[in-house]
Motif scaffolding. Structure first.
Motif, mmCIF file in Angstrom:
data_model
loop_
_atom_site.group_PDB
_atom_site.id
_atom_site.type_symbol
_atom_site.label_atom_id
_atom_site.label_comp_id
_atom_site.label_asym_id
_atom_site.label_seq_id
_atom_site.Cartn_x
_atom_site.Cartn_y
_atom_site.Cartn_z
ATOM 1 N N ASP A 63 0.895 -1.304 0.028
ATOM 2 C CA ASP A 63 -0.156 0.108 0.147
ATOM 3 C C ASP A 63 1.039 1.285 -0.041
ATOM 4 O O ASP A 63 0.420 2.307 -0.282
ATOM 5 C CB ASP A 63 -0.823 0.102 1.380
ATOM 6 N N LEU A 64 2.095 1.019 0.501
ATOM 7 C CA LEU A 64 3.078 2.229 0.576
ATOM 8 C C LEU A 64 4.056 2.416 -0.617
ATOM 9 O O LEU A 64 4.563 3.371 -0.945
ATOM 10 C CB LEU A 64 3.740 2.408 1.894
ATOM 11 N N LEU A 65 4.463 1.083 -1.187
ATOM 12 C CA LEU A 65 5.658 1.242 -2.333
ATOM 13 C C LEU A 65 5.173 0.109 -3.405
ATOM 14 O O LEU A 65 4.620 -0.842 -3.044
ATOM 15 C CB LEU A 65 6.785 0.547 -1.589
ATOM 16 N N PRO A 121 14.902 6.348 1.162
ATOM 17 C CA PRO A 121 15.654 6.922 -0.094
ATOM 18 C C PRO A 121 14.885 7.085 -1.232
ATOM 19 O O PRO A 121 14.683 6.374 -2.481
ATOM 20 C CB PRO A 121 16.705 5.680 -0.236
ATOM 21 N N HIS A 122 14.022 8.340 -1.237
ATOM 22 C CA HIS A 122 13.198 8.541 -2.469
ATOM 23 C C HIS A 122 13.972 8.922 -3.615
ATOM 24 O O HIS A 122 15.150 9.299 -3.402
ATOM 25 C CB HIS A 122 12.465 9.948 -2.197
ATOM 26 N N GLY A 127 12.328 0.565 -4.290
ATOM 27 C CA GLY A 127 10.858 0.773 -4.511
ATOM 28 C C GLY A 127 10.319 1.994 -4.851
ATOM 29 O O GLY A 127 11.115 3.018 -4.812
ATOM 30 N N LEU A 128 9.204 2.018 -5.235
ATOM 31 C CA LEU A 128 8.449 3.235 -5.790
ATOM 32 C C LEU A 128 7.440 3.752 -4.710
ATOM 33 O O LEU A 128 6.337 3.267 -4.687
ATOM 34 C CB LEU A 128 7.869 3.193 -7.068
ATOM 35 N N GLU A 147 9.251 7.887 5.914
ATOM 36 C CA GLU A 147 10.450 8.140 6.253
ATOM 37 C C GLU A 147 10.826 6.532 7.594
ATOM 38 O O GLU A 147 9.536 6.060 7.799
ATOM 39 C CB GLU A 147 10.715 9.358 7.157
ATOM 40 N N PHE A 148 12.081 6.484 7.801
ATOM 41 C CA PHE A 148 12.010 5.337 8.954
ATOM 42 C C PHE A 148 12.364 5.653 10.258
ATOM 43 O O PHE A 148 12.838 6.538 10.824
ATOM 44 C CB PHE A 148 13.535 4.782 8.509
ATOM 45 N N ALA A 149 11.515 4.752 11.159
ATOM 46 C CA ALA A 149 11.805 5.005 12.517
ATOM 47 C C ALA A 149 12.824 3.835 12.982
ATOM 48 O O ALA A 149 12.757 2.889 12.307
ATOM 49 C CB ALA A 149 10.434 4.681 13.334
#
Length: 172
Positions: free
Chosen positions: A36-38, A149-150, A156-157, A164-166
């Motif tokens: 759902d996110l990537l 890493p946009h 991934g897209l 962002e990462f926690a």
């Protein structure tokens, strides 16, 4: 269940497992997907080959017979710290305890093989259900956030620019 380091010959099956668990419709069979996110790929064969070849990394495979049912990537960071990534369980086997076994084996490995005293991971901040899973297993949010890493298609897209990462950490 046997836990063994990945070898180059494992790459095709390993790559198929990772992609099936993280991306696309097959990932939706399990609860830990990022579909759902990537979009796009989660990893590629070259990245897996580099991880396997690196002196400071290992990919542990969970194998039942000859079948790879899960994996986890571990990296030596230094200063008593190890990094855990790419925790993957076959979507058809999720919720059967294999993820918990992989975490336990990872913690044992970094403690016994690398003399690490803590292990950390990054989880997409928007994945609150997954973060809660890790918290129930003793991992705690550090308060640190790291950028996703946009723009790097290897990871991934993103379907949103807010990823962002926690950072989570656990003493071992």
């Amino acid at each position: 269940m046997n836990f063994v380091p990945a070898q180059n010959g494992d790459i095709p099956a390993l790559h198929a497992l990772v992609e099936s668990a993280y991306r696309g419709e097959s990932a939706r069979r399990g609860w830990t997907h990022e579909a759902d996110l990537l979009g796009g790929q989660r990893t590629d064969a070259e990245a897996l080959r580099e991880m396997i070849a690196a002196d400071n990394q290992v990919i542990l495979l969970a194998k039942k017979g000859n079948a790879i049912t899960g994996c986890v990537q571990l990296s030596r960071v230094g200063g008593g710290l190890a990094y855990l990534g790419l925790l993957t369980v076959d979507p058809a086997l999720q919720a059967a305890g294999l993820g918990k076994q992989l975490l336990g084996e990872s913690e044992r490995f970094v403690r016994d093989q690398w003399q690490a005293n803590a292990i950390e991971m990054t989880v997409i901040r928007q994945r609150e259900d997954l973060i809660a899973y890790y918290e129930r297993r003793g991992y705690a949010r550090t308060g640190e956030l790291r950028p996703f890493p946009h723009g790097d298609r290897r990871f991934g897209l993103p379907k949103t620019t807010e990823l962002e990462f926690a950072v989570l950490r656990k003493p071992v």
